[in-house]
Design a protein around this motif. Structure first.
Motif, PDB file in Angstrom:
ATOM      1  N   ILE A  61      45.013  43.684  50.197  1.00 45.52           N
ATOM      2  CA  ILE A  61      46.434  44.073  50.293  1.00 45.52           C
ATOM      3  C   ILE A  61      46.951  44.707  49.002  1.00 45.52           C
ATOM      4  O   ILE A  61      48.130  45.013  48.891  1.00 45.52           O
ATOM      5  N   GLY A  62      46.036  44.902  48.027  1.00 44.62           N
ATOM      6  CA  GLY A  62      46.403  45.676  46.847  1.00 44.62           C
ATOM      7  C   GLY A  62      46.653  44.897  45.568  1.00 44.62           C
ATOM      8  O   GLY A  62      47.077  45.474  44.570  1.00 44.62           O
ATOM      9  N   MET A  63      46.389  43.601  45.576  1.00 47.66           N
ATOM     10  CA  MET A  63      46.542  42.818  44.341  1.00 47.66           C
ATOM     11  C   MET A  63      45.332  43.025  43.436  1.00 47.66           C
ATOM     12  O   MET A  63      44.228  43.296  43.903  1.00 47.66           O
ATOM     13  N   LYS A  64      45.541  42.823  42.153  1.00 47.17           N
ATOM     14  CA  LYS A  64      44.431  42.701  41.227  1.00 47.17           C
ATOM     15  C   LYS A  64      44.004  41.229  41.225  1.00 47.17           C
ATOM     16  O   LYS A  64      44.835  40.345  41.436  1.00 47.17           O
ATOM     17  N   THR A  65      42.730  40.967  41.000  1.00 49.90           N
ATOM     18  CA  THR A  65      42.249  39.588  41.054  1.00 49.90           C
ATOM     19  C   THR A  65      41.318  39.273  39.890  1.00 49.90           C
ATOM     20  O   THR A  65      40.658  40.167  39.338  1.00 49.90           O
ATOM     21  N   ILE A  66      41.274  37.993  39.556  1.00 50.91           N
ATOM     22  CA  ILE A  66      40.341  37.492  38.542  1.00 50.91           C
ATOM     23  C   ILE A  66      39.658  36.258  39.104  1.00 50.91           C
ATOM     24  O   ILE A  66      40.329  35.330  39.578  1.00 50.91           O
ATOM     25  N   LEU A  80      41.946  38.366  30.739  1.00 56.89           N
ATOM     26  CA  LEU A  80      43.358  38.730  30.562  1.00 56.89           C
ATOM     27  C   LEU A  80      43.545  39.652  29.352  1.00 56.89           C
ATOM     28  O   LEU A  80      44.322  40.605  29.404  1.00 56.89           O
ATOM     29  N   LYS A  81      42.812  39.392  28.289  1.00 52.12           N
ATOM     30  CA  LYS A  81      42.912  40.238  27.098  1.00 52.12           C
ATOM     31  C   LYS A  81      42.330  41.626  27.368  1.00 52.12           C
ATOM     32  O   LYS A  81      42.867  42.634  26.897  1.00 52.12           O
ATOM     33  N   SER A  82      41.247  41.669  28.152  1.00 53.87           N
ATOM     34  CA  SER A  82      40.629  42.974  28.448  1.00 53.87           C
ATOM     35  C   SER A  82      41.572  43.851  29.288  1.00 53.87           C
ATOM     36  O   SER A  82      41.485  45.069  29.250  1.00 53.87           O
ATOM     37  N   PRO A 133      38.573  28.491  31.271  1.00 55.14           N
ATOM     38  CA  PRO A 133      39.731  29.029  30.546  1.00 55.14           C
ATOM     39  C   PRO A 133      39.324  30.094  29.535  1.00 55.14           C
ATOM     40  O   PRO A 133      40.043  31.080  29.344  1.00 55.14           O
ATOM     41  N   GLU A 134      38.168  29.904  28.911  1.00 53.16           N
ATOM     42  CA  GLU A 134      37.712  30.856  27.898  1.00 53.16           C
ATOM     43  C   GLU A 134      37.457  32.231  28.505  1.00 53.16           C
ATOM     44  O   GLU A 134      37.875  33.265  27.970  1.00 53.16           O
ATOM     45  N   LYS A 135      36.789  32.235  29.658  1.00 54.35           N
ATOM     46  CA  LYS A 135      36.510  33.514  30.338  1.00 54.35           C
ATOM     47  C   LYS A 135      37.801  34.129  30.879  1.00 54.35           C
ATOM     48  O   LYS A 135      37.986  35.351  30.832  1.00 54.35           O
TER      49      LYS A 135
END
Length: 198
Positions: A175-180, A192-194, A185-187
């Protein structure tokens, strides 16, 4: 531009208490883990998470299916106790909340949510969110992602969804969201920083 970040809870903000509980039941009662998982997270589990059956109906069916005689209150406490706060994720949420709207999107049941909020006061980390038991559907049903966008008031392309299971991320992508995909937490911090979100 990203305005909103959605977090799954179990396995992301909390340890995966269901996975822990499955292992404990399997060991204690000599039942294959796959069978325990199928009962807790299969059709019976989905009905409970979608509030289509009550707590008592859920536990009765679980105990009958697995031939377990233990008191419901003991089993329920054991399950909930498997959920511990992941402090690294909490810190990331606190940091992100300075710049973004932070919401939860979780397959969950009222009893567990209430117990974990009493113990960890976690809901205050979020502006709001969606629990499956409130809307009658669970991930990966596309409707629950639409509910989350409605609650957050965000467009899909403004939203990042973080979950520890790829199959729960796939509908969000559609539906067009970005995902992780969350693994630690470290990864998550690296990801998020990238993306220049932290």
């Amino acid at each position: 531009m990203i305005t909103t970040i959605l977090f799954d809870l179990g396995g992301v903000l909390f340890t995966n208490g269901t996975k822990i509980f499955v292992h404990q039941l399997s060991t204690a009662y000599n039942i294959p883990e796959e069978k325990v998982k199928d009962v807790l997270d299969g059709d019976i589990g989905s009905q409970y998470r979608e509030a289509k059956i009550t707590r008592d109906m859920f536990w009765r069916q679980v105990k009958e299916s697995l031939n377990i005689k233990e008191e419901t209150s003991v089993l329920e406490k054991q399950w909930i106790d498997g959920y511990e706060l992941i402090s690294g994720t909490k810190q990331i949420i606190e940091e992100l909340s300075k710049k973004y709207k932070i919401y939860y999107l979780s397959d969950n049941v009222k009893e567990r949510v209430d117990a974990l909020d009493r113990k960890f006061d976690f809901k205050k980390l979020f502006q709001g969110g969606i629990f499956s038991h409130e809307v009658g559907v669970r991930k990966p049903n596309p409707k629950i992602y639409e509910y989350a966008l409605s609650v957050s008031g965000s467009l899909p392309n403004e939203t990042v969804f973080i979950d520890d299971k790829q199959k729960m991320l796939d509908p969000a992508v559609k539906i067009g969201m970005k995902t992780i995909l969350f693994t630690s937490p470290e990864k998550l911090m690296e990801d998020l920083k990238s993306w220049h979100l932290l």
